[in-house]
Design a protein around this motif. Sequence first.
Motif, PDB file in Angstrom:
ATOM      1  N   HIS A 200       0.831  -1.207   0.000  1.00 28.05           N
ATOM      2  CA  HIS A 200       0.000   0.000   0.000  1.00 28.05           C
ATOM      3  C   HIS A 200       0.868   1.261   0.000  1.00 28.05           C
ATOM      4  O   HIS A 200       0.595   2.228  -0.735  1.00 28.05           O
ATOM      5  CB  HIS A 200      -0.920  -0.024   1.211  1.00 28.05           C
ATOM      6  N   LYS A 203       2.534   1.692  -3.414  1.00 24.22           N
ATOM      7  CA  LYS A 203       1.553   2.206  -4.377  1.00 24.22           C
ATOM      8  C   LYS A 203       1.307   3.706  -4.163  1.00 24.22           C
ATOM      9  O   LYS A 203       1.280   4.494  -5.120  1.00 24.22           O
ATOM     10  CB  LYS A 203       0.245   1.429  -4.242  1.00 24.22           C
ATOM     11  N   ARG A 244      -0.970  -2.349  -6.353  1.00 21.36           N
ATOM     12  CA  ARG A 244      -2.374  -2.291  -5.956  1.00 21.36           C
ATOM     13  C   ARG A 244      -3.019  -3.670  -6.061  1.00 21.36           C
ATOM     14  O   ARG A 244      -3.804  -4.061  -5.195  1.00 21.36           O
ATOM     15  CB  ARG A 244      -3.136  -1.295  -6.834  1.00 21.36           C
TER      16      ARG A 244
END
Length: 411
Positions: A200, A203, A244
Amino acid sequence: MSINAISMREARETRQIPEALDLVTFNAKGELLTADMATQPLESILPGNIDLTTLGELAPRNFEARTGDGVIRYFSVTPIYPGEAFALASWDPSQDFLSEGSPERTTLFFTIAMWLAGLMIALSALYFLAVRPLSALGKRMRRFASGRRVLQYDGRDTSSRELYTINRIFEQMARKILRDEAELENTLHERGVLLREVHHRVKNNLQLISSILNMELRKTDNPEVRHKITRLQSRLSGLASVYRGLYESASFASVRMDTLIEPLLRQLSVSLSGRTDDTRISFALDPIALTPDQAGQLALLSVEAFSNALDYHAANTAGEDYIQVSLRETDEATIVLEVENSISPEEEAASGGGRSLGAQLIDAFAMQLEGEVERDAAEGRYRLTVGFHPAAFEAAPEDQEIPGTQSLLAR
């Protein structure tokens, strides 16, 4: 040597020998000493084909033979005085000498009853000492295997020290397995949370870089600079899409390429909508799962190939203006990516060139996939084909990054 016949009758009465059983005695010379029988003649109770001398040599023995008058009888010969005197018993199998109240019948029934009683005691002991405790142990094992439940053992099912020890050892082993599984599950959960957080953050950082580039894009009016920044943004978007996909995936070992590539390329086509308003764009992507390493390389390769198609596509002589992207798996377990676009006759030769930056990146990504690249420009269309073999699924190290990301950002 002689035996009194009265003594024979007294012995029959004393021993309660049934009348169906005929008795004779004889010596080693084959001479008949006594004969105690009901009303039958002598030839009807003696074997017809064996003389008494031979019977003495065969004693002791039980056999079946025909008498002198041709009737089948059972015979039993045994020595009274070894080598000198013998007794022969003869009876007709058709006559029941186990009559009610006879000692033979009583003895036989008592023996059978004692045998049955002993068998019942043995079976009962086997059931209570072995079968029932083992069945209870098997039930506890099945409960543990099916639902990880450990039934409490109270020790009442067995008086055997060995079976008691086995039950206790199983209970300790089962509880240890439950503790180890709980610790392993907690460790895997923590690892999963950590990996999701890492993906996360990566990203988000890539999206942050893309946003900074977008700010720079709005400050320049130079078409060439804007084009290069847009291409760089598309590469960052491809890399961010992989992370993702890993962040949103239930498994970190594989990534679905159809759900990854199509949204990424559609977003890219929108960002370059100046030349795609009249272009027919189609996707035919099979649901193929790849390892994160291969997924990253294939996603970036797809972005470069699709970007080249957006740059060079044009209506061909037939008036067709299209871009087609397909992903499939062949019967030879080979993953094939095809990107085809229409081109005009003027751009046909230029599209076949292979030394542009995009072409070099495609070759580099294909090399990391250990695949082969084919380019074909003819008949108003340009086709790029990349084939490679999928890698086996296995857990990647936590600190491993997708190959090619540093070289991509460095460009």
